[in-house]
Write a protein that holds these residues in place. Structure first.
Motif, PDB file in Angstrom:
ATOM      1  N   GLY A  97     -79.200 -47.510  32.183  1.00 51.92           N
ATOM      2  CA  GLY A  97     -79.224 -46.073  31.958  1.00 51.92           C
ATOM      3  C   GLY A  97     -78.066 -45.588  31.112  1.00 51.92           C
ATOM      4  N   VAL A  98     -76.971 -46.314  31.122  1.00 54.53           N
ATOM      5  CA  VAL A  98     -75.813 -45.974  30.299  1.00 54.53           C
ATOM      6  C   VAL A  98     -76.216 -45.923  28.828  1.00 54.53           C
ATOM      7  CG1 VAL A  98     -73.586 -46.881  29.477  1.00 54.53           C
ATOM      8  CG2 VAL A  98     -74.099 -46.847  31.920  1.00 54.53           C
ATOM      9  N   LEU A  99     -77.114 -46.807  28.430  1.00 57.78           N
ATOM     10  CA  LEU A  99     -77.513 -46.882  27.031  1.00 57.78           C
ATOM     11  C   LEU A  99     -78.292 -45.658  26.574  1.00 57.78           C
ATOM     12  CD1 LEU A  99     -78.646 -50.611  26.891  1.00 57.78           C
ATOM     13  CD2 LEU A  99     -76.400 -49.651  26.305  1.00 57.78           C
ATOM     14  N   SER A 100     -78.875 -44.920  27.509  1.00 55.71           N
ATOM     15  CA  SER A 100     -79.645 -43.734  27.134  1.00 55.71           C
ATOM     16  C   SER A 100     -78.765 -42.496  26.959  1.00 55.71           C
ATOM     17  CB  SER A 100     -80.748 -43.464  28.160  1.00 55.71           C
ATOM     18  OG  SER A 100     -80.188 -43.133  29.409  1.00 55.71           O
ATOM     19  N   ARG A 101     -77.523 -42.604  27.356  1.00 58.09           N
ATOM     20  CA  ARG A 101     -76.587 -41.482  27.165  1.00 58.09           C
ATOM     21  C   ARG A 101     -76.001 -41.549  25.760  1.00 58.09           C
ATOM     22  NH1 ARG A 101     -73.072 -43.100  31.855  1.00 58.09           N
ATOM     23  NH2 ARG A 101     -71.475 -42.881  30.250  1.00 58.09           N
ATOM     24  N   ASP A 102     -75.873 -40.419  25.109  1.00 59.04           N
ATOM     25  CA  ASP A 102     -75.307 -40.392  23.760  1.00 59.04           C
ATOM     26  C   ASP A 102     -73.915 -41.006  23.709  1.00 59.04           C
ATOM     27  OD1 ASP A 102     -77.552 -39.192  22.689  1.00 59.04           O
ATOM     28  OD2 ASP A 102     -76.744 -37.152  22.862  1.00 59.04           O
ATOM     29  N   ASP A 103     -73.139 -40.770  24.752  1.00 56.49           N
ATOM     30  CA  ASP A 103     -71.764 -41.261  24.773  1.00 56.49           C
ATOM     31  C   ASP A 103     -71.593 -42.490  25.676  1.00 56.49           C
ATOM     32  OD1 ASP A 103     -72.223 -39.965  27.149  1.00 56.49           O
ATOM     33  OD2 ASP A 103     -70.461 -38.678  27.041  1.00 56.49           O
ATOM     34  N   GLY A 104     -72.697 -43.104  26.079  1.00 57.28           N
ATOM     35  CA  GLY A 104     -72.622 -44.236  27.007  1.00 57.28           C
ATOM     36  C   GLY A 104     -71.788 -45.390  26.477  1.00 57.28           C
ATOM     37  N   CYS A 105     -72.067 -45.813  25.250  1.00 56.22           N
ATOM     38  CA  CYS A 105     -71.316 -46.940  24.681  1.00 56.22           C
ATOM     39  C   CYS A 105     -69.846 -46.573  24.473  1.00 56.22           C
ATOM     40  CB  CYS A 105     -71.940 -47.381  23.355  1.00 56.22           C
ATOM     41  SG  CYS A 105     -73.558 -48.175  23.533  1.00 56.22           S
ATOM     42  N   SER A 106     -69.605 -45.391  23.921  1.00 52.10           N
ATOM     43  CA  SER A 106     -68.217 -45.005  23.634  1.00 52.10           C
ATOM     44  C   SER A 106     -67.416 -44.740  24.907  1.00 52.10           C
ATOM     45  CB  SER A 106     -68.172 -43.785  22.712  1.00 52.10           C
ATOM     46  OG  SER A 106     -68.798 -42.666  23.319  1.00 52.10           O
ATOM     47  N   ASP A 107     -68.074 -44.332  25.980  1.00 51.10           N
ATOM     48  CA  ASP A 107     -67.376 -44.128  27.250  1.00 51.10           C
ATOM     49  C   ASP A 107     -67.111 -45.446  27.976  1.00 51.10           C
ATOM     50  OD1 ASP A 107     -67.329 -41.389  26.940  1.00 51.10           O
ATOM     51  OD2 ASP A 107     -68.910 -40.991  28.416  1.00 51.10           O
ATOM     52  N   GLU A 108     -68.097 -46.310  28.015  1.00 50.06           N
ATOM     53  CA  GLU A 108     -68.011 -47.525  28.827  1.00 50.06           C
ATOM     54  C   GLU A 108     -67.424 -48.723  28.083  1.00 50.06           C
ATOM     55  OE1 GLU A 108     -68.548 -47.422  32.026  1.00 50.06           O
ATOM     56  OE2 GLU A 108     -69.442 -45.424  32.059  1.00 50.06           O
ATOM     57  N   GLY A 109     -67.626 -48.795  26.780  1.00 48.77           N
ATOM     58  CA  GLY A 109     -67.152 -49.939  26.009  1.00 48.77           C
ATOM     59  C   GLY A 109     -65.658 -50.224  26.136  1.00 48.77           C
ATOM     60  N   PRO A 110     -64.805 -49.201  26.044  1.00 49.44           N
ATOM     61  CA  PRO A 110     -63.365 -49.452  26.148  1.00 49.44           C
ATOM     62  C   PRO A 110     -62.914 -49.955  27.530  1.00 49.44           C
ATOM     63  CG  PRO A 110     -63.770 -47.363  25.045  1.00 49.44           C
ATOM     64  CD  PRO A 110     -65.092 -47.836  25.604  1.00 49.44           C
ATOM     65  N   LEU A 111     -63.776 -49.890  28.517  1.00 50.84           N
ATOM     66  CA  LEU A 111     -63.419 -50.345  29.868  1.00 50.84           C
ATOM     67  C   LEU A 111     -63.634 -51.845  30.057  1.00 50.84           C
ATOM     68  CD1 LEU A 111     -65.090 -47.434  31.878  1.00 50.84           C
ATOM     69  CD2 LEU A 111     -62.710 -47.612  31.083  1.00 50.84           C
ATOM     70  N   ILE A 112     -64.282 -52.498  29.089  1.00 46.79           N
ATOM     71  CA  ILE A 112     -64.632 -53.906  29.245  1.00 46.79           C
ATOM     72  C   ILE A 112     -63.400 -54.804  29.269  1.00 46.79           C
ATOM     73  CG2 ILE A 112     -65.850 -55.874  28.215  1.00 46.79           C
ATOM     74  CD1 ILE A 112     -67.884 -53.792  27.109  1.00 46.79           C
ATOM     75  N   GLN A 113     -62.539 -54.695  28.292  1.00 47.06           N
ATOM     76  CA  GLN A 113     -61.376 -55.592  28.228  1.00 47.06           C
ATOM     77  C   GLN A 113     -60.417 -55.390  29.403  1.00 47.06           C
ATOM     78  OE1 GLN A 113     -61.030 -58.357  26.445  1.00 47.06           O
ATOM     79  NE2 GLN A 113     -63.045 -57.883  25.602  1.00 47.06           N
ATOM     80  N   PRO A 114     -60.123 -54.153  29.831  1.00 42.46           N
ATOM     81  CA  PRO A 114     -59.290 -54.003  31.031  1.00 42.46           C
ATOM     82  C   PRO A 114     -59.926 -54.647  32.271  1.00 42.46           C
ATOM     83  CG  PRO A 114     -59.336 -51.944  29.822  1.00 42.46           C
ATOM     84  CD  PRO A 114     -60.348 -52.858  29.165  1.00 42.46           C
ATOM     85  N   LEU A 115     -61.254 -54.608  32.365  1.00 38.18           N
ATOM     86  CA  LEU A 115     -61.936 -55.249  33.487  1.00 38.18           C
ATOM     87  C   LEU A 115     -61.759 -56.761  33.414  1.00 38.18           C
ATOM     88  CD1 LEU A 115     -63.721 -55.085  35.975  1.00 38.18           C
ATOM     89  CD2 LEU A 115     -65.705 -54.940  34.453  1.00 38.18           C
TER      90      LEU A 115
END
Length: 129
Positions: A97-115
Motif C-alpha cells: 500500500g505504501v507504493l500507492s501513496r504519492d510520497d510513499g517511496c520518498s517517505d519510506e526509502g530513506p529509512l532503509i539504510q538506517p534499518l
C-alpha cells in the motif's frame, strides 16, 4: 533460478526462518526480545523496506542487504508464529500500500539504510565470515 518473491514464499511456507549458514551470504542479527509493539513495528519496517527497495527508483539495495532484511523478517514472523496468509494480510499487503501513496517511496526509502545499520548493530553482517 528462483525469484526473490519465490524464496520468501517458500521460506514462509516452510514456517522456518532463514538462518545464516555456510550457504548464506550474510550473518543474520541476534534480534533482542522486544515488546510486542516494537516487534510489530520492526517487522513492518522490514517488510516495507523490502517492498520499497524492490519497487522505488533510487532506493535499490544489494542482494546481501535484501537477504538481511528478509531473513530478519522471517525471524520475527516465526516469533509471532505467523502462517503465510497471516503474514501476507498483516504485513505484506499493507506494505504494498505504501507504493500507492504519492510520497510513499520518498517517505519510506530513506529509512532503509538506517534499518540495515540497526540490524548490523545487533550482530548482522553483509557477508559471511
Amino acid at each position: 533460478m528462483f525469484t526473490r518473491a519465490t524464496v520468501v514464499t517458500l521460506v514462509l511456507l516452510m514456517g522456518t526462518p532463514v538462518i545464516a549458514d555456510e550457504h548464506s551470504d550474510v550473518v543474520l542479527p541476534d534480534i533482542p526480545i522486544l515488546s510486542e509493539q516494537d516487534s510489530v513495528d520492526l517487522l513492518t519496517g522490514l517488510v516495507v523496506a523490502n517492498v520499497v527497495s524492490q519497487n522505488c527508483e533510487g532506493f535499490e539495495i544489494s542482494d546481501a542487504e535484501w537477504e538481511l532484511l528478509n531473513g530478519s523478517a522471517a525471524i520475527l514472523a516465526q516469533r509471532f508464529q505467523l502462517d503465510p496468509p497471516q503474514y501476507n494480510e498483516m504485513f505484506l499487503h499493507p506494505a504494498y500500500g505504501v507504493l500507492s501513496r504519492d510520497d510513499g517511496c520518498s517517505d519510506e526509502g530513506p529509512l532503509i539504510q538506517p534499518l540495515i545499520e540497526r540490524l548490523i548493530g545487533w550482530g548482522a553482517a553483509l557477508e559471511y565470515p
